[in-house]
Design a protein around this motif. Structure first.
Motif, PDB file in Angstrom:
ATOM      1  N   ILE A   1       0.874  -1.175   0.000  1.00  0.00           N
ATOM      2  CA  ILE A   1       0.000   0.000   0.000  1.00  0.00           C
ATOM      3  C   ILE A   1       0.911   1.224   0.000  1.00  0.00           C
ATOM      4  O   ILE A   1       1.884   1.275   0.754  1.00  0.00           O
ATOM      5  CB  ILE A   1      -0.983  -0.011   1.193  1.00  0.00           C
ATOM      6  CG1 ILE A   1      -1.884   1.220   1.150  1.00  0.00           C
ATOM      7  CG2 ILE A   1      -0.269  -0.110   2.535  1.00  0.00           C
ATOM      8  CD1 ILE A   1      -3.102   1.106   2.033  1.00  0.00           C
ATOM      9  N   ALA A   2       0.613   2.156  -0.869  1.00  0.00           N
ATOM     10  CA  ALA A   2       1.445   3.355  -0.952  1.00  0.00           C
ATOM     11  C   ALA A   2       0.595   4.514  -1.457  1.00  0.00           C
ATOM     12  O   ALA A   2      -0.298   4.330  -2.285  1.00  0.00           O
ATOM     13  CB  ALA A   2       2.623   3.126  -1.906  1.00  0.00           C
ATOM     14  N   VAL A   3       0.874   5.686  -0.933  1.00  0.00           N
ATOM     15  CA  VAL A   3       0.163   6.911  -1.319  1.00  0.00           C
ATOM     16  C   VAL A   3       1.217   7.924  -1.779  1.00  0.00           C
ATOM     17  O   VAL A   3       2.277   8.049  -1.140  1.00  0.00           O
ATOM     18  CB  VAL A   3      -0.653   7.455  -0.121  1.00  0.00           C
ATOM     19  CG1 VAL A   3      -1.279   8.801  -0.443  1.00  0.00           C
ATOM     20  CG2 VAL A   3      -1.733   6.452   0.286  1.00  0.00           C
TER      21      VAL A   3
ATOM     22  N   GLN B   1      -0.145  12.488   1.016  1.00  0.00           N
ATOM     23  CA  GLN B   1      -0.211  11.749   2.286  1.00  0.00           C
ATOM     24  C   GLN B   1      -0.803  12.618   3.393  1.00  0.00           C
ATOM     25  O   GLN B   1      -0.772  13.833   3.328  1.00  0.00           O
ATOM     26  CB  GLN B   1       1.192  11.259   2.672  1.00  0.00           C
ATOM     27  CG  GLN B   1       1.683  10.153   1.750  1.00  0.00           C
ATOM     28  CD  GLN B   1       3.094   9.682   2.057  1.00  0.00           C
ATOM     29  OE1 GLN B   1       3.695  10.090   3.042  1.00  0.00           O
ATOM     30  NE2 GLN B   1       3.633   8.819   1.201  1.00  0.00           N
ATOM     31  N   GLY B   2      -1.343  11.953   4.417  1.00  0.00           N
ATOM     32  CA  GLY B   2      -1.872  12.667   5.584  1.00  0.00           C
ATOM     33  C   GLY B   2      -3.283  13.170   5.400  1.00  0.00           C
ATOM     34  O   GLY B   2      -3.749  14.020   6.158  1.00  0.00           O
ATOM     35  N   HIS B   3      -3.981  12.637   4.401  1.00  0.00           N
ATOM     36  CA  HIS B   3      -5.372  13.059   4.157  1.00  0.00           C
ATOM     37  C   HIS B   3      -6.350  11.909   4.313  1.00  0.00           C
ATOM     38  O   HIS B   3      -7.516  12.025   3.929  1.00  0.00           O
ATOM     39  CB  HIS B   3      -5.512  13.664   2.757  1.00  0.00           C
ATOM     40  CG  HIS B   3      -4.729  14.912   2.580  1.00  0.00           C
ATOM     41  ND1 HIS B   3      -5.075  16.112   3.163  1.00  0.00           N
ATOM     42  CD2 HIS B   3      -3.571  15.140   1.917  1.00  0.00           C
ATOM     43  CE1 HIS B   3      -4.183  17.019   2.849  1.00  0.00           C
ATOM     44  NE2 HIS B   3      -3.254  16.459   2.100  1.00  0.00           N
TER      45      HIS B   3
ATOM     46  N   ILE C   1      -6.085   8.883   2.805  1.00  0.00           N
ATOM     47  CA  ILE C   1      -6.231   8.028   1.613  1.00  0.00           C
ATOM     48  C   ILE C   1      -5.863   6.583   1.933  1.00  0.00           C
ATOM     49  O   ILE C   1      -6.572   5.647   1.530  1.00  0.00           O
ATOM     50  CB  ILE C   1      -5.389   8.581   0.436  1.00  0.00           C
ATOM     51  CG1 ILE C   1      -5.954   9.928  -0.007  1.00  0.00           C
ATOM     52  CG2 ILE C   1      -5.363   7.585  -0.730  1.00  0.00           C
ATOM     53  CD1 ILE C   1      -5.113  10.655  -1.046  1.00  0.00           C
ATOM     54  N   ALA C   2      -4.785   6.376   2.692  1.00  0.00           N
ATOM     55  CA  ALA C   2      -4.401   4.999   3.034  1.00  0.00           C
ATOM     56  C   ALA C   2      -5.503   4.322   3.844  1.00  0.00           C
ATOM     57  O   ALA C   2      -5.781   3.130   3.657  1.00  0.00           O
ATOM     58  CB  ALA C   2      -3.089   4.981   3.811  1.00  0.00           C
ATOM     59  N   GLN C   3      -6.128   5.100   4.721  1.00  0.00           N
ATOM     60  CA  GLN C   3      -7.197   4.502   5.530  1.00  0.00           C
ATOM     61  C   GLN C   3      -8.397   4.134   4.661  1.00  0.00           C
ATOM     62  O   GLN C   3      -9.032   3.098   4.857  1.00  0.00           O
ATOM     63  CB  GLN C   3      -7.596   5.461   6.646  1.00  0.00           C
ATOM     64  CG  GLN C   3      -6.477   5.579   7.670  1.00  0.00           C
ATOM     65  CD  GLN C   3      -6.709   6.695   8.653  1.00  0.00           C
ATOM     66  OE1 GLN C   3      -7.441   6.504   9.623  1.00  0.00           O
ATOM     67  NE2 GLN C   3      -6.123   7.844   8.401  1.00  0.00           N
TER      68      GLN C   3
ATOM     69  N   GLU D   1       3.212  -7.408   6.225  1.00  0.00           N
ATOM     70  CA  GLU D   1       4.531  -7.150   6.795  1.00  0.00           C
ATOM     71  C   GLU D   1       4.855  -5.679   6.604  1.00  0.00           C
ATOM     72  O   GLU D   1       4.488  -5.096   5.588  1.00  0.00           O
ATOM     73  CB  GLU D   1       5.627  -7.974   6.088  1.00  0.00           C
ATOM     74  CG  GLU D   1       5.712  -9.413   6.515  1.00  0.00           C
ATOM     75  CD  GLU D   1       5.148 -10.343   5.465  1.00  0.00           C
ATOM     76  OE1 GLU D   1       4.866  -9.866   4.355  1.00  0.00           O
ATOM     77  OE2 GLU D   1       4.958 -11.536   5.770  1.00  0.00           O
ATOM     78  N   VAL D   2       5.538  -5.122   7.585  1.00  0.00           N
ATOM     79  CA  VAL D   2       5.909  -3.709   7.507  1.00  0.00           C
ATOM     80  C   VAL D   2       7.292  -3.551   8.139  1.00  0.00           C
ATOM     81  O   VAL D   2       7.626  -4.269   9.089  1.00  0.00           O
ATOM     82  CB  VAL D   2       4.835  -2.828   8.202  1.00  0.00           C
ATOM     83  CG1 VAL D   2       4.617  -3.226   9.651  1.00  0.00           C
ATOM     84  CG2 VAL D   2       5.152  -1.344   8.096  1.00  0.00           C
TER      85      VAL D   2
ATOM     86  N   ASN E   1       8.963   1.623  10.263  1.00  0.00           N
ATOM     87  CA  ASN E   1       7.911   2.394   9.576  1.00  0.00           C
ATOM     88  C   ASN E   1       6.741   2.649  10.534  1.00  0.00           C
ATOM     89  O   ASN E   1       5.664   2.070  10.440  1.00  0.00           O
ATOM     90  CB  ASN E   1       7.444   1.640   8.317  1.00  0.00           C
ATOM     91  CG  ASN E   1       6.618   2.510   7.387  1.00  0.00           C
ATOM     92  OD1 ASN E   1       6.205   3.615   7.761  1.00  0.00           O
ATOM     93  ND2 ASN E   1       6.370   2.024   6.184  1.00  0.00           N
TER      94      ASN E   1
ATOM     95  N   ALA F   1       3.208   3.874   9.054  1.00  0.00           N
ATOM     96  CA  ALA F   1       2.340   2.812   8.536  1.00  0.00           C
ATOM     97  C   ALA F   1       1.816   1.954   9.688  1.00  0.00           C
ATOM     98  O   ALA F   1       0.631   1.600   9.720  1.00  0.00           O
ATOM     99  CB  ALA F   1       3.112   1.958   7.530  1.00  0.00           C
TER     100      ALA F   1
ATOM    101  N   VAL G   1      -1.165   3.487  11.340  1.00  0.00           N
ATOM    102  CA  VAL G   1      -2.375   3.345  10.530  1.00  0.00           C
ATOM    103  C   VAL G   1      -2.906   1.909  10.672  1.00  0.00           C
ATOM    104  O   VAL G   1      -4.092   1.684  10.897  1.00  0.00           O
ATOM    105  CB  VAL G   1      -2.102   3.697   9.052  1.00  0.00           C
ATOM    106  CG1 VAL G   1      -3.304   3.376   8.186  1.00  0.00           C
ATOM    107  CG2 VAL G   1      -1.710   5.171   8.921  1.00  0.00           C
ATOM    108  N   TYR G   2      -2.005   0.925  10.569  1.00  0.00           N
ATOM    109  CA  TYR G   2      -2.438  -0.476  10.656  1.00  0.00           C
ATOM    110  C   TYR G   2      -3.050  -0.772  12.029  1.00  0.00           C
ATOM    111  O   TYR G   2      -4.037  -1.503  12.125  1.00  0.00           O
ATOM    112  CB  TYR G   2      -1.265  -1.420  10.392  1.00  0.00           C
ATOM    113  CG  TYR G   2      -0.665  -1.288   9.013  1.00  0.00           C
ATOM    114  CD1 TYR G   2      -1.462  -0.981   7.917  1.00  0.00           C
ATOM    115  CD2 TYR G   2       0.692  -1.471   8.795  1.00  0.00           C
ATOM    116  CE1 TYR G   2      -0.919  -0.849   6.650  1.00  0.00           C
ATOM    117  CE2 TYR G   2       1.242  -1.348   7.525  1.00  0.00           C
ATOM    118  CZ  TYR G   2       0.434  -1.032   6.470  1.00  0.00           C
ATOM    119  OH  TYR G   2       0.973  -0.907   5.210  1.00  0.00           O
TER     120      TYR G   2
ATOM    121  N   PRO H   1     -12.080  12.688   5.987  1.00  0.00           N
ATOM    122  CA  PRO H   1     -12.601  13.946   5.444  1.00  0.00           C
ATOM    123  C   PRO H   1     -13.512  13.734   4.241  1.00  0.00           C
ATOM    124  O   PRO H   1     -13.447  12.690   3.575  1.00  0.00           O
ATOM    125  CB  PRO H   1     -11.334  14.712   5.037  1.00  0.00           C
ATOM    126  CG  PRO H   1     -10.213  13.767   5.065  1.00  0.00           C
ATOM    127  CD  PRO H   1     -10.623  12.537   5.816  1.00  0.00           C
TER     128      PRO H   1
END
Ligand SMILES: CC(C)(COP(=O)(O)OP(=O)(O)OC[C@H]1O[C@@H](n2cnc3c(N)ncnc32)[C@H](O)[C@@H]1OP(=O)(O)O)[C@@H](O)C(=O)NCCC(=O)NCCS
Length: 112
Positions: free
Chosen positions: A13-15, A20-22, A24-26, A47-48, A52, A55, A58-59, A106
């Protein structure tokens, strides 16, 4: 994401750094977890990199918790991977967790 049987694995997963910080990853994770459930998934792993933190935070919000370390998984970086798993994503409590996350996103990122 790869789904096999009642397990799913988030491979990447990558933004875009500019976006970032808006949330989107969520949003992406939320949608992936719903797909995993639709495909018969019970639990999801990933795996992370151990460093990191962003990430991992968020996870953690999505109920991923650490279960082990894969030593030197990112060999080119000489870095270990943290293995994270969710509990049962079919539980009503997990559904409520996802609902609470999307409600906090948002406008424009939150699903309609
Ligand atoms: C990790 C990654 C995917 C996160 O993507 P993102 O879209 O920035 O993530 P989100 O915006 O959903 O959440 C990140 C943070 O922004 C915050 N945020 C989300 N929406 C926000 C808003 N509207 N206003 C302010 N902050 C917000 C979240 O609360 C979260 O805060 P935290 O760092 O305290 O946990 C991204 O940093 C990335 O692509 N990194 C490089 C690739 C990578 O490491 N991928 C993971 C490999 S396993």
């Amino acid at each position: 994401m790869i789904c096999y049987g009642d397990e799913a694995h988030i491979t990447n997963i990558a933004v875009d750094p500019m976006l970032q910080g808006h949330g989107i990853a969520q949003r992406l994770l939320h949608d992936q977890l719903l797909v995993a459930k639709e495909m018969g998934g019970r639990a999801v792993s990933l795996e992370v990199r151990v460093t990191n933190w962003r990430a991992q935070r968020v996870y953690a919000r999505f109920g991923f918790h650490p279960v082990g370390i894969r030593r030197n998984y990112y060999a080119e970086l000489h870095e270990d991977a943290l293995i994270m798993w969710t509990d049962d994503i079919r539980d009503a409590a997990y559904r409520r967790r996802l609902d609470a996350i999307v409600a906090s996103l948002p406008d424009g990122i939150r699903p309609a």
